[in-house]
Design a protein around this motif. Structure first.
Motif, PDB file in Angstrom:
ATOM      1  N   TRP A 222       0.841  -1.207   0.000  1.00 61.86           N
ATOM      2  CA  TRP A 222       0.000   0.000   0.000  1.00 61.86           C
ATOM      3  C   TRP A 222       0.872   1.251   0.000  1.00 61.86           C
ATOM      4  CZ3 TRP A 222      -0.663   4.338   2.966  1.00 61.86           C
ATOM      5  CH2 TRP A 222      -1.786   5.112   2.669  1.00 61.86           C
ATOM      6  N   ARG A 223       1.878   1.277   0.847  1.00 57.58           N
ATOM      7  CA  ARG A 223       2.749   2.457   0.923  1.00 57.58           C
ATOM      8  C   ARG A 223       3.437   2.707  -0.429  1.00 57.58           C
ATOM      9  NH1 ARG A 223       5.360   5.346   4.945  1.00 57.58           N
ATOM     10  NH2 ARG A 223       4.784   3.882   6.601  1.00 57.58           N
ATOM     11  N   ARG A 224       3.919   1.644  -1.046  1.00 54.42           N
ATOM     12  CA  ARG A 224       4.601   1.802  -2.334  1.00 54.42           C
ATOM     13  C   ARG A 224       3.638   2.339  -3.396  1.00 54.42           C
ATOM     14  NH1 ARG A 224       6.081  -1.969  -6.759  1.00 54.42           N
ATOM     15  NH2 ARG A 224       7.936  -1.097  -7.766  1.00 54.42           N
ATOM     16  N   SER A 225       2.381   1.898  -3.365  1.00 53.08           N
ATOM     17  CA  SER A 225       1.414   2.344  -4.366  1.00 53.08           C
ATOM     18  C   SER A 225       1.103   3.826  -4.252  1.00 53.08           C
ATOM     19  CB  SER A 225       0.112   1.541  -4.241  1.00 53.08           C
ATOM     20  OG  SER A 225      -0.650   1.953  -3.114  1.00 53.08           O
ATOM     21  N   ILE A 226       1.295   4.389  -3.067  1.00 53.46           N
ATOM     22  CA  ILE A 226       1.015   5.809  -2.849  1.00 53.46           C
ATOM     23  C   ILE A 226       2.282   6.650  -2.994  1.00 53.46           C
ATOM     24  CG2 ILE A 226       0.142   7.503  -1.188  1.00 53.46           C
ATOM     25  CD1 ILE A 226      -1.991   5.553  -2.282  1.00 53.46           C
ATOM     26  N   GLU A 227       3.377   6.186  -2.423  1.00 56.91           N
ATOM     27  CA  GLU A 227       4.602   6.990  -2.389  1.00 56.91           C
ATOM     28  C   GLU A 227       5.490   6.768  -3.609  1.00 56.91           C
ATOM     29  OE1 GLU A 227       6.416   6.045   1.315  1.00 56.91           O
ATOM     30  OE2 GLU A 227       4.918   7.111   2.504  1.00 56.91           O
ATOM     31  N   GLN A 228       5.357   5.610  -4.248  1.00 56.15           N
ATOM     32  CA  GLN A 228       6.136   5.317  -5.457  1.00 56.15           C
ATOM     33  C   GLN A 228       5.158   4.862  -6.551  1.00 56.15           C
ATOM     34  OE1 GLN A 228       9.105   2.432  -4.343  1.00 56.15           O
ATOM     35  NE2 GLN A 228       9.976   3.744  -2.755  1.00 56.15           N
ATOM     36  N   ARG A 229       4.216   5.729  -6.810  1.00 58.27           N
ATOM     37  CA  ARG A 229       3.093   5.399  -7.696  1.00 58.27           C
ATOM     38  C   ARG A 229       3.561   4.956  -9.076  1.00 58.27           C
ATOM     39  NH1 ARG A 229       0.546   9.685  -6.788  1.00 58.27           N
ATOM     40  NH2 ARG A 229      -1.075   8.895  -5.399  1.00 58.27           N
ATOM     41  N   GLU A 230       4.521   5.655  -9.668  1.00 61.96           N
ATOM     42  CA  GLU A 230       4.990   5.323 -11.012  1.00 61.96           C
ATOM     43  C   GLU A 230       5.540   3.907 -11.076  1.00 61.96           C
ATOM     44  OE1 GLU A 230       5.557   7.006 -14.202  1.00 61.96           O
ATOM     45  OE2 GLU A 230       3.792   8.059 -13.452  1.00 61.96           O
ATOM     46  N   GLU A 231       6.459   3.595 -10.169  1.00 61.22           N
ATOM     47  CA  GLU A 231       7.077   2.275 -10.186  1.00 61.22           C
ATOM     48  C   GLU A 231       6.049   1.184  -9.928  1.00 61.22           C
ATOM     49  OE1 GLU A 231       8.134   4.900  -8.637  1.00 61.22           O
ATOM     50  OE2 GLU A 231      10.286   5.209  -8.933  1.00 61.22           O
ATOM     51  N   PHE A 232       5.159   1.432  -8.987  1.00 64.18           N
ATOM     52  CA  PHE A 232       4.167   0.417  -8.634  1.00 64.18           C
ATOM     53  C   PHE A 232       3.291   0.060  -9.837  1.00 64.18           C
ATOM     54  CE2 PHE A 232       0.079  -1.092  -7.127  1.00 64.18           C
ATOM     55  CZ  PHE A 232       0.402  -1.953  -6.086  1.00 64.18           C
ATOM     56  N   TRP A 233       2.730   1.092 -10.507  1.00 64.31           N
ATOM     57  CA  TRP A 233       1.775   0.796 -11.575  1.00 64.31           C
ATOM     58  C   TRP A 233       2.458   0.417 -12.876  1.00 64.31           C
ATOM     59  CZ3 TRP A 233      -2.552  -0.936 -10.277  1.00 64.31           C
ATOM     60  CH2 TRP A 233      -3.211  -0.458  -9.142  1.00 64.31           C
ATOM     61  N   LEU A 234       3.688   0.868 -13.098  1.00 59.66           N
ATOM     62  CA  LEU A 234       4.396   0.372 -14.277  1.00 59.66           C
ATOM     63  C   LEU A 234       4.758  -1.099 -14.108  1.00 59.66           C
ATOM     64  CD1 LEU A 234       6.666   3.393 -15.262  1.00 59.66           C
ATOM     65  CD2 LEU A 234       4.724   2.459 -16.543  1.00 59.66           C
ATOM     66  N   ASP A 235       5.065  -1.521 -12.881  1.00 57.35           N
ATOM     67  CA  ASP A 235       5.260  -2.952 -12.625  1.00 57.35           C
ATOM     68  C   ASP A 235       3.974  -3.721 -12.909  1.00 57.35           C
ATOM     69  OD1 ASP A 235       7.892  -2.691 -11.939  1.00 57.35           O
ATOM     70  OD2 ASP A 235       7.587  -2.822  -9.765  1.00 57.35           O
ATOM     71  N   ALA A 236       2.843  -3.185 -12.446  1.00 56.82           N
ATOM     72  CA  ALA A 236       1.563  -3.854 -12.686  1.00 56.82           C
ATOM     73  C   ALA A 236       1.236  -3.900 -14.169  1.00 56.82           C
ATOM     74  CB  ALA A 236       0.444  -3.132 -11.925  1.00 56.82           C
ATOM     75  N   ALA A 237       1.664  -2.874 -14.918  1.00 54.92           N
ATOM     76  CA  ALA A 237       1.385  -2.819 -16.354  1.00 54.92           C
ATOM     77  C   ALA A 237       2.072  -3.941 -17.116  1.00 54.92           C
ATOM     78  CB  ALA A 237       1.803  -1.465 -16.919  1.00 54.92           C
TER      79      ALA A 237
END
Length: 671
Positions: free
Chosen positions: A40-55
């Protein structure tokens, strides 16, 4: 999966300087491994990295170089420079990976006895051919297609076929009144309408074609082609209307089977990530419908991520969302998410009870070895009411079930305990909205299975930063104190792109009440462990002589009575107190109780657990509560009836006779 390289450029948030920074939920303090909190923290504080990984879970034609493109705090896009095709991701890539013979779709009709398994290869062929039908009818990228079908495989085929050629589908619940269908046609301006001869309800058939014909008469005339799937059990076919000489004589009526047999299969069309995938009208809209727009890229990423991380579902697992494709649950978790994940999805034409009995759901779980069942609390309460001892469950082997997920309305603790104790598998109450398209709060079983708290929808899903705000927009930080539930912008991928017909409607409906936040319209609180309790819509908080009371809290008390199957508490007009709480209850099957005695016991329960401040004294006992087809109680309509206000029978109502019974109960007709 297609190999691609992505950038990790971070787009900074544009919060006001005094906006509090997110605090990660301390979910399950003392028992958590920390995996959820880290995600959860990564999805908020490192939004770019989190969602590009999910992509990377999605196959792109042109991979996105950035996750979030933010033009302003309220104007942003996900994966804006990426291109893809959603239908390809749901079907082609699995076939190309050698999984074409695996079951994609199970069709079970309790109405006709039909059962079928459709492989990924077969479903791809059907979708490609029907996409060819649409293309031959002049449908192209960005054109709209209205889908007005019952719960049959063709509904899935039609939706995926639209996605395949870049068209935008708008599913309207099969059987909606002609006037409501016409309103949606005029708003979406489709060129093609896809329908069937009709749908089946217990004890009756609903003919669709007369409704479609009337809707075309009432609408402005954008539709030029109607494609009809013939169901032999229901009268009506395209041929019956092909020579129509009425006002819509220019409309072509095509038979689905004939058109598909003659069609050239269509290849997937590349679309932009933020191209619309579908328009879905929120339930109950009339006159000026609110069409939620979903994009392609963010939707595919969010739903694919959710299957593994929330529901713990992977390839070849069997996922059953017991809903309807007319609702957002059907879009997200009957059609798209399971197929994006390579799982097997179930499309069920039937009811939780009466088709034929209260064991219908358990029979489906047994027959197809369902791993996760997702339905509404009202379905479980319906089963509980008819079969409180779960006698029907004993007839079936449901050991394949790893979890029961519930959403759509508040899950009262009594129903939670009943299901949890009876099924011996985790029961997960999670919360989301048509607008978000997937869960806002849940127990993320694929990341970390957290302790359950009855009455709570668990913790914020990664990507969602939830705040409790007072009426002036200030954060309420005290655990357990109710307020307005809001989500800090930007919303994560998969959430609504906007409202069809203008972004100003999106902003005015959701973004102006609390600047910097999306206003959910729900009220509730967060406890000391970071668990959210959704207590109801903000207009369900009633004011009794200056005391603000949550109707959800009152309902929770009423369901503690052993005779009560379901209940609703509303604020009705009171000339002295402004409002007073009124309860509407139904009884479990087999319960025989003196109604006056029951009323007194319920009043005393509320006095004991809430206190005399509730001034609770009105209880109406009904055979059934008025509900929508998706299981939501028609609270506004009930209140209008009780207050003597004019009301309109909602187009989403499951059974209009329940309103007639309510009118008689609250305003007895003299002999």
């Amino acid at each position: 999966m297609t190999d691609h390289t992505v950038s990790t450029r971070t787009t900074p948030l544009t919060d006001a300087p005094d906006t509090p920074q997110p605090t990660p939920p301390e979910a399950g303090t003392g028992t958590s491994t920390g995996a959820y909190r880290a995600a959860w923290r990564r999805s908020i504080e490192q939004r770019e990295e989190f969602w590009l990984d999910a992509a990377r879970l999605v196959d792109w034609v042109d991979p996105p170089s950035a996750a979030l493109t933010e033009h302003s705090p309220t104007d942003y896009r996900w994966f804006a420079d990426g291109t893809l095709n959603t239908s390809y991701n749901a079907l082609d890539r699995h076939v190309l990976a050698g999984r074409g013979d695996h079951t994609a779709l199970i069709y079970d009709s309790a109405m006709t006895g039909t059962r079928a398994r459709i492989s990924y290869r077969d479903l791809l062929d059907r979708v490609a051919r029907f996409a060819g039908v649409l293309r031959a009818a002049g449908v192209g990228r960005g054109d709209r297609v209205v889908v007005y079908l019952p719960m049959i495989p063709e509904a899935v085929v039609a939706m995926l076929a639209c996605a395949r050629i870049g068209a935008v589908h708008s599913v309207v619940f099969g059987g909606f009144a002609a006037s409501e269908l016409a309103v949606r046609i005029d708003d979406a301006r489709p060129t093609v309408l896809v329908t069937a001869s009709g749908g089946l309800e217990p004890g009756k058939a609903v003919e669709y074609l007369p409704l479609v014909r009337k809707a075309l008469d009432l609408s402005a005339g954008s539709v030029h082609t109607v494609i009809v799937q013939n169901r032999h059990a229901i009268p009506g076919s395209a041929a019956d209307y092909a020579s129509d000489t009425g006002d819509d004589a220019a409309v072509r009526w095509l038979d689905w089977a004939e058109a598909s047999a003659a069609a050239t299969p269509a290849d997937p069309v590349t679309v932009a990530s933020d191209d619309p995938l579908y328009i879905l009208y929120t339930s109950g809209t009339t006159g000026n419908p609110k069409g939620i727009i979903r994009d392609n890229g963010g939707h595919a990423v969010a739903l694919t991520w959710s299957m593994r991380n929330i529901y713990d579902i992977g390839p070849d697992d069997v996922f059953w969302a017991a809903s309807d494709v007319g609702w957002v649950v059907g879009h997200s978790y009957i059609v798209y998410a399971p197929l994006l994940a390579g799982a097997t999805t179930v499309i069920y034409e039937g009811k939780p009870i009466g088709t034929p009995d209260a064991g219908a759901f358990w029979r489906v779980v047994q027959d197809y070895r369902v791993n996760v069942l997702f339905t509404a609390p009202t379905a479980i309460r319906a089963i509980r009411r008819v079969d409180p001892e779960l006698a029907e469950l004993a007839r079936y082997d449901v050991s394949s079930l790893t979890a029961l997920f519930l959403a759509g309305e508040r899950l009262d603790p009594e129903t939670f305990h009943w299901a949890n104790d009876g099924l011996h598998c985790p029961v997960v109450d999670h919360w989301w909205q048509t607008e978000t398209g997937w869960a806002i709060c849940a127990n993320p079983r694929g990341i970390e299975e957290l302790p359950t708290k009855p009455g709570s929808t668990a913790v914020p899903v990664p990507g969602y930063d939830i705040a409790i705000l007072d009426s002036k927009g200030a954060r309420i930080t005290k655990p357990g104190k109710d307020g307005n539930i809001a989500i800090r912008l930007p919303l994560p991928p998969g959430s609504l792109l906007g409202i069809w017909g203008g972004d100003d409607r999106f902003a005015s409906a959701y973004l102006t009440a609390f600047p910097g936040f999306y206003a959910t319209g729900d009220s509730g609180h967060i406890d000391a462990d970071g668990y959210l309790y959704v207590m109801g819509r903000t207009d369900d908080v009633i004011n009794v002589a200056g005391h603000r009371l949550s109707t959800g809290s009152l309902e929770e008390v009423l369901t503690r009575h052993p005779a009560i199957a379901e209940c609703a508490v509303l604020g009705v007009h009171d000339p002295l107190k402004g409002q007073r709480a009124a309860g509407f209850v139904t009884l479990k099957a087999g319960w025989v109780v003196d109604h006056d005695l029951l009323r007194n016991e319920l009043v005393n329960l509320v006095r004991e657990h809430i206190g005399p401040v509730a001034a609770f004294r009105d209880v109406t006992i009904l055979e059934r509560l008025p509900k929508t087809r998706s299981g939501k109680i028609l609270r506004k309509t009930i209140r209008q009836i009780v207050d003597g206000e004019p009301y309109k029978v909602p187009p989403t109502i499951e059974d209009p006779t329940t309103l007639d019974a309510l009118v008689r109960a609250v305003r007895p007709i003299p002999d």
